[in-house]
Write a protein that holds these residues in place. Structure first.
Motif, PDB file in Angstrom:
ATOM      1  N   THR A 160      -1.879  43.441  40.092  1.00  9.43           N
ATOM      2  CA  THR A 160      -1.460  42.083  39.758  1.00  9.43           C
ATOM      3  C   THR A 160      -1.149  41.933  38.271  1.00  9.43           C
ATOM      4  OG1 THR A 160      -2.412  39.854  39.453  1.00  9.43           O
ATOM      5  CG2 THR A 160      -3.971  41.603  39.738  1.00  9.43           C
ATOM      6  N   ILE A 161      -0.391  40.893  37.940  1.00  6.90           N
ATOM      7  CA  ILE A 161      -0.233  40.512  36.525  1.00  6.90           C
ATOM      8  C   ILE A 161      -1.603  40.247  35.900  1.00  6.90           C
ATOM      9  CG2 ILE A 161       2.113  39.585  36.557  1.00  6.90           C
ATOM     10  CD1 ILE A 161       0.917  36.785  37.079  1.00  6.90           C
ATOM     11  N   GLY A 162      -2.589  39.896  36.741  1.00  5.68           N
ATOM     12  CA  GLY A 162      -3.948  39.610  36.262  1.00  5.68           C
ATOM     13  C   GLY A 162      -4.679  40.839  35.753  1.00  5.68           C
ATOM     14  N   TYR A 205       1.796  43.090  41.549  1.00  2.00           N
ATOM     15  CA  TYR A 205       2.577  41.927  41.983  1.00  2.00           C
ATOM     16  C   TYR A 205       2.485  40.817  40.937  1.00  2.00           C
ATOM     17  CZ  TYR A 205       2.145  43.450  47.003  1.00  2.00           C
ATOM     18  OH  TYR A 205       2.171  44.097  48.208  1.00  2.00           O
ATOM     19  N   PRO A 206       3.575  40.040  40.784  1.00  2.10           N
ATOM     20  CA  PRO A 206       3.458  38.760  40.070  1.00  2.10           C
ATOM     21  C   PRO A 206       2.853  37.713  41.014  1.00  2.10           C
ATOM     22  CG  PRO A 206       5.766  39.300  40.596  1.00  2.10           C
ATOM     23  CD  PRO A 206       4.913  40.337  41.258  1.00  2.10           C
ATOM     24  N   GLY A 207       2.857  36.441  40.660  1.00  6.70           N
ATOM     25  CA  GLY A 207       2.433  35.411  41.608  1.00  6.70           C
ATOM     26  C   GLY A 207       3.396  35.407  42.787  1.00  6.70           C
ATOM     27  N   ILE A 208       2.857  35.464  44.000  1.00  3.70           N
ATOM     28  CA  ILE A 208       3.714  35.550  45.185  1.00  3.70           C
ATOM     29  C   ILE A 208       3.792  34.182  45.856  1.00  3.70           C
ATOM     30  CG2 ILE A 208       4.116  36.710  47.394  1.00  3.70           C
ATOM     31  CD1 ILE A 208       4.250  38.579  44.914  1.00  3.70           C
ATOM     32  N   THR A 258      -4.485  31.641  40.502  1.00  5.94           N
ATOM     33  CA  THR A 258      -4.017  30.827  39.379  1.00  5.94           C
ATOM     34  C   THR A 258      -2.548  30.451  39.549  1.00  5.94           C
ATOM     35  OG1 THR A 258      -5.631  31.946  38.002  1.00  5.94           O
ATOM     36  CG2 THR A 258      -3.827  30.860  36.846  1.00  5.94           C
ATOM     37  N   THR A 259      -1.798  31.294  40.234  1.00  3.98           N
ATOM     38  CA  THR A 259      -0.369  31.006  40.445  1.00  3.98           C
ATOM     39  C   THR A 259      -0.136  30.117  41.666  1.00  3.98           C
ATOM     40  OG1 THR A 259      -0.158  33.064  41.705  1.00  3.98           O
ATOM     41  CG2 THR A 259       0.399  33.175  39.378  1.00  3.98           C
ATOM     42  N   ASP A 260      -1.189  29.687  42.330  1.00  2.00           N
ATOM     43  CA  ASP A 260      -1.040  28.964  43.602  1.00  2.00           C
ATOM     44  C   ASP A 260      -0.361  27.606  43.473  1.00  2.00           C
ATOM     45  OD1 ASP A 260      -2.129  31.040  44.926  1.00  2.00           O
ATOM     46  OD2 ASP A 260      -4.060  30.100  45.338  1.00  2.00           O
ATOM     47  N   TYR A 261      -0.338  27.046  42.247  1.00  2.53           N
ATOM     48  CA  TYR A 261       0.364  25.759  42.091  1.00  2.53           C
ATOM     49  C   TYR A 261       1.806  25.882  42.579  1.00  2.53           C
ATOM     50  CZ  TYR A 261       3.638  26.876  38.339  1.00  2.53           C
ATOM     51  OH  TYR A 261       4.700  27.388  37.638  1.00  2.53           O
TER      52      TYR A 261
HETATM   53  C1  LIG Z   1      -1.318  36.600  40.378  1.00  2.00           C
HETATM   54  C2  LIG Z   1      -2.320  36.837  41.428  1.00  2.00           C
HETATM   55  O1  LIG Z   1      -2.897  38.038  41.457  1.00  2.00           O
HETATM   56  C3  LIG Z   1      -2.913  35.753  42.236  1.00  2.00           C
HETATM   57  N1  LIG Z   1      -1.898  34.954  42.835  1.00  2.00           N
HETATM   58  C4  LIG Z   1      -3.814  34.885  41.394  1.00  2.00           C
HETATM   59  O2  LIG Z   1      -3.315  33.952  40.835  1.00  2.00           O
HETATM   60  O3  LIG Z   1      -4.967  35.158  41.305  1.00  2.00           O
END
Ligand SMILES: C[C@@H](O)[C@H](N)C(=O)O
Ligand SMILES: NC(=O)c1ccc[n+]([C@@H]2O[C@H](COP(=O)([O-])OP(=O)(O)OC[C@H]3O[C@@H](n4cnc5c(N)ncnc54)[C@H](O)[C@@H]3O)[C@@H](O)[C@H]2O)c1
Length: 373
Positions: free
Chosen positions: A170-172, A222-225, A236-239
């Motif tokens: 992840t980007i994380g 992966y970036p935010g999917i 965190t990307t769920d918005y």
């Molecule tokens: C980016 C990602 O790994 C995940 N969607 C998160 O926000 O935690």
């Protein structure tokens, strides 16, 4: 003395003869003396590897989350319904249970995992179980268990049974000291979440098992999917997923990140295609085992502007969640995925306008059906 001699013997087995200085690839579990799974040194390791002519037999762990059901549908179209087994510790809804093979699998239970792999002659494993960034911070010990101990079980079962293993990162996996704009494949990785730490650990352990034991480990960051047919799972990307549900249902959305928070994102179809493409890529085309993949980068403000083009009365307000904001502020703003594009031909199809049109069409048809009923 005895201890030192044993240690030398073990190191000798691990590293090959000091005289030749060579590095021998040995089956992994033979010398994991402290592992709960002590396997005798003379055990015959299975050779269930996938030959070019067969279809792979696939297991997906953590398959009832945001991404797993989409992955199962996608792979079933390619490899046949019965060759793709979805698993999770949760109870599947009826439509998923009846759409193809589903079994219970707890990645913390090694024996259960091994039974599934053996009984179903699994050859490819997609390891999706995880606690995401925001829920991970709310339950660090569970995140540590699932994301780290669970991964150890997956690596061992994959190595023991010669599986091809995909683990998403992840980007994380990057942090505040990483270059953020853009973030290359190889740079400082000092994440400040348990999620990020566990993903760096997964990248390093997978690569270690690859170089040390020949495990066919493949990993994409992966970036935010953004997916239309599933609920957000504590990230965190769920918005950027929730906004579509709320825009169509209520005409407004309260965002938990600041308007200017830029993060890399990708539509689910691109994500699933990238995942299959890297799994099918010839080994010799992979100069690395962990790749960044990306499609677009946007802020909540950019996304809202695009939604407004379709729903002129749409309103966005901001109520910043400090935990999520701190996480987002430490993550990449733009992701450099040039190695994936060069090595195995990665190319995204969805940019922001296509993403928004597709998501609104999907939810719009759902909403219209719901209103009509
Ligand atoms: C980016 C990602 O790994 C995940 N969607 C998160 O926000 O935690
Ligand atoms: N969704 C994204 O934007 C995104 C971005 C980058 C990486 N990823 C990675 O992709 C993978 C899938 O993400 P997702 O969004 O579907 O996650 P999710 O949180 O929606 O789903 C994770 C699943 O793991 C399951 N799980 C939890 N504990 C388990 C256990 N002990 N045994 C088996 N399963 C267990 C949960 O029941 C859940 O269904 C994760 O590894 C995640 O880190 C996701």
């Amino acid at each position: 003395m005895l201890g030192t001699r044993m240690l030398r013997q073990v190191m000798g087995q691990m590293l090959g003869s000091p005289a030749c200085g060579c590095w021998t690839a040995a089956p992994p579990l033979r010398f994991l003396g402290t592992s709960p799974r002590q396997i005798p040194a003379d055990v015959n390791f299975h050779s269930a590897s996938f030959s070019g002519t067969d279809q792979p037999r696939v297991l997906i762990t953590g398959g009832l989350g945001q991404l797993g059901v989409g992955l199962a549908n996608f792979l079933r179209k390619r490899f046949g319904k019965d060759n793709v087994i979805l698993s999770d510790i949760r109870k599947p809804p009826d439509h998923i249970f009846h759409s193809g093979p589903f079994i219970y699998s707890d990645i913390l239970d090694y024996k259960n995992l091994r039974e599934i792999v053996v009984n179903n002659r699994i050859t490819w494993l997609f390891h999706y179980s995880a606690l995401l960034s925001a829920v991970g911070e709310a339950n660090v010990s569970l995140a540590r268990a699932v994301n780290i101990t669970g991964l150890h079980n997956i690596l061992d079962v994959a190595a023991e049974h010669s599986l091809r293993l995909f683990v998403p990162s992840t980007i994380g996996a990057f942090g505040p000291t990483s270059p953020r704009n853009p973030t290359p494949d190889l740079c400082v990785q000092r994440p400040r979440t348990i999620y990020g730490v566990s993903k760096v650990h997964a990248e390093l352990m997978g690569e270690y098992y690859h170089y040390r034991y020949g495990l066919d480990f493949r990993c994409l960051r992966y970036p935010g999917i953004i997916s239309a047919d599933s609920q957000p799972g504590g990230g965190t990307t769920d918005y950027a997923v929730q906004i579509f549900h709320d825009a169509l249902k209520n005409g407004k959305f309260e965002c938990n990140l600041k308007p200017s928070t830029r993060l890399p994102m990708m539509y689910i179809d691109d994500c699933l295609r990238a995942t299959l493409e890297v799994m099918e890529a010839p080994a010799e085309s992979l100069s690395m085992r962990t790749y960044n993949v990306n499609a677009m980068s946007f802020t909540p403000e950019d996304l809202a502007q695009e939604v407004l083009k379709h729903i002129p009365e749409f309103q966005i307000t901001y109520n910043v969640d400090s935990v999520r904001q701190a996480i987002a502020d430490s993550w990449p703003m733009n992701f450099d995925d040039s190695n994936a594009r060069k090595d195995w031909g990665w190319k995204h199809e969805f940019d922001l306008p296509e993403l928004v049109t597709t998501m609104l069409n999907f939810h719009g048809s759902d909403t219209r059906v719901a209103h009509a009923n």
